[in-house]
Enzyme design. Structure first.
Site, mmCIF file in Angstrom:
data_model
loop_
_atom_site.group_PDB
_atom_site.id
_atom_site.type_symbol
_atom_site.label_atom_id
_atom_site.label_comp_id
_atom_site.label_asym_id
_atom_site.label_seq_id
_atom_site.Cartn_x
_atom_site.Cartn_y
_atom_site.Cartn_z
ATOM 1 N N LYS A 1 -10.224 -5.253 -3.587
ATOM 2 C CA LYS A 1 -11.410 -4.378 -3.111
ATOM 3 C C LYS A 1 -11.392 -3.165 -4.132
ATOM 4 O O LYS A 1 -12.120 -2.031 -4.502
ATOM 5 C CB LYS A 1 -11.975 -4.030 -2.054
ATOM 6 N N LYS B 1 1.048 -1.630 -0.345
ATOM 7 C CA LYS B 1 -0.156 -0.066 -0.472
ATOM 8 C C LYS B 1 0.895 0.992 0.143
ATOM 9 O O LYS B 1 0.241 2.249 -0.654
ATOM 10 C CB LYS B 1 -1.122 -0.036 1.363
ATOM 11 N N LYS C 1 -4.318 -11.266 -7.354
ATOM 12 C CA LYS C 1 -6.117 -11.305 -6.173
ATOM 13 C C LYS C 1 -6.748 -10.407 -6.493
ATOM 14 O O LYS C 1 -6.925 -8.998 -6.092
ATOM 15 C CB LYS C 1 -5.668 -11.720 -4.494
#
Ligand code: AMP
Ligand code: TRP
Length: 349
Positions: free
Chosen positions: A207, A123, A204
Site C-alpha cells: 500500500k 517500518k 511484495k
C-alpha cells in the site's frame, strides 16, 4: 468460554476474524491475498471483519483523510462482496474493547517478542523516530483476534508472524490466568498470498508504494489504468510462459499467479492456457483482461455505495453492535481474570 451455537445449528461454524488498514490505496495483493478469500468463504463461517483505524495511526495520517479512507475501505469491502447478513463489518475504533484488550495483553507481552517482528523492523528502518504504537501494533492485532475467540485468521503471507505472536500471547495469558482464549490459526491462501510489485517482482505489492506509477493495480483503477500497469510489468528477456521459482522469472511467475487466483484454474491448466501465446505481450494482455473483468463490477458497486454515506454508516453501526456483543463479555472475562473486578464505588455526594 467460547459461546455455543445458536439453537438449530449442529456443527460449529468456525469463527473467522480479519482486519485491513484504511490507509493507502487498496491493491490487487490485498484483494487476492485477503479480501477475495474472506468473501468466497463467508457462507461457511461465522465472520468478523474490521477496518483497523487504530492500526492505521501507528504511522502518521492526515485526520480528514483517515475519516474518508475508513468509509472508503468499508464501502470497498462491501463492493467486493462482503455480505452484512453473513459477516459483521465494523470499524475498530467504534468498539472500545479493542484498545482496552491491547493494554491488558501488553502487560503479559515481553518487549523482546515485539522487537523481533520483521514488519516492525522494516517500518522502523524507514523512520527517524519510532513510536510506541508502531512497536505495539501486533499486540493490538492480537487483541482484535483474541476478543472474538477466532479460530481462523485469513491473511496474506506478510501477516503470518503477527498471527503466530497472537498465538503466543494467547497461550501465555492462558497459562498465567487460566484458560481464557481460543488459540487462533493463520489461514494463508496457497496462491495469491504474496502478490509482487509489477515494477519489481522481488518485492511484495504494498500500500505504501501503490501510488507509485506501475507498482500496483489498485482495486479502484479503471480499465485503461489496469491495462497500462500490467503491460508495463517487469518480466525477463526470455519468452517462456511457465511457473518458476527462479528469481529471474519472478515477473512471469507473478503474472501467472494473478491469473491463476482470479480464474481459479490450476497450475497446469494455467500454463496450458498460454501455450499458444506469442510472447510476454500476449501474456500481459490476457492477464490484464481477467483483472479488468474481476475489478470492474467491484468499482461500479463501490461508486454506488460510497454515495450513500447514511446507509454505509448504518451498516457499520450494525456491525459494531454485533462485534460488541461478542467482545464486550470477553473483555469482562479478561478483566476478571487479571483482578480488575473492584466495583467503582457509588458517588456519595
Ligand atoms: P494491509 O495492506 O497491510 O492492510 O493488509 C491487508 C491484508 O492484505 C492482509 O491480510 C495482508 O496480508 C494482505 N496483503 C497485503 N499485501 C499483500 C500482497 N502483496 N500479496 C498478498 N496479500 C497481501
Ligand atoms: N495488521 C494487519 C495488516 O496490516 C491488519 C490487522 C489488524 C489484522 N488486526 C487484524 C489482520 C486482526 C487479521 C486479524 O494487514
Amino acid at each position: 468460554m467460547k459461546p455455543t451455537n445458536p439453537p438449530g445449528e449442529t456443527a460449529a461454524r468456525k469463527r473467522v476474524f480479519s482486519g485491513i488498514q484504511p490507509s493507502g490505496d487498496v491493491h490487487l495483493g490485498n484483494y487476492l491475498g485477503a479480501i477475495k478469500g474472506w468473501v468466497d468463504r463467508q457462507t461457511e463461517k461465522d465472520n468478523f471483519f474490521c477496518v483497523v483505524d487504530l492500526h492505521a495511526i501507528t504511522t502518521p495520517q492526515d485526520p480528514d483523510a483517515l475519516v474518508r479512507q475508513t468509509r472508503s475501505m468499508s464501502a470497498l469491502l462491501l463492493a467486493a462482496g462482503l455480505d452484512p447478513s453473513l459477516s459483521a463489518l465494523f470499524v475498530q475504533s467504534h468498539v472500545t474493547a479493542h484498545a482496552e484488550a491491547c493494554w491488558l495483553l501488553n502487560c503479559v507481552t515481553p518487549v523482546g517478542w515485539l522487537e523481533r517482528m520483521t514488519q516492525y523492523k522494516d517500518k522502523a528502518a524507514k523512520q527517524e523516530s519510532i513510536t510506541t504504537g508502531l512497536l505495539d501494533y501486533p499486540v493490538l492485532m492480537a487483541g482484535d483476534i483474541l476478543l472474538y475467540d477466532a479460530d481462523e485468521v485469513p491473511v496474506g503471507d506478510d501477516q503470518r508472524q503477527h498471527v503466530e505472536l497472537a498465538r503466543d500471547i494467547a497461550q501465555r495469558f492462558n497459562r498465567l490466568y487460566g484458560d481464557t482464549f481460543v488459540v487462533p490459526q493463520a489461514v494463508i491462501p496457497q496462491v495469491g498470498a504474496r502478490v509482487m510489485g509489477l515494477d519489481d517482482p522481488t518485492a511484495k505489492m504494498s500500500k505504501s508504494e501503490s501510488a507509485a506509477r506501475g507498482h500496483a493495480v489498485r482495486m479502484l483503477d479503471g480499465p485503461d489504468e489496469i491495462q497500462r500497469s500490467i503491460m508495463r510489468a517487469v518480466t525477463d528477456s526470455g519468452n517462456e510462459i511457465r511457473f518458476s521459482d527462479d528469481p529471474g522469472k519472478a515477473g512471469v511467475d507473478n503474472l501467472l499467479g494473478i491469473y491463476r487466483v482470479i480464474t481459479g484454474r490450476g497450475e497446469a491448466e494455467t500454463e496450458a492456457d498460454f501455450a499458444d501465446a506469442r510472447g510476454y505481450g500476449d501474456l500481459k494482455a490476457r492477464v490484464a483482461e481477467v483483472v479488468i473483468d474481476a475489478l470492474t463490477p467491484i468499482r461500479r458497486r463501490y461508486d454506488e455505495l460510497i454515495r450513500d454515506t447514511a446507509e454505509l454508516d448504518r451498516l457499520l453501526a450494525r456491525g459494531a453492535e454485533r462485534a460488541e456483543a461478542v467482545s464486550g463479555p470477553k473483555l469482562d472475562e479478561m478483566k476478571r481474570r487479571v483482578g480488575l473486578t473492584l466495583r467503582r464505588p457509588a458517588h456519595t455526594g
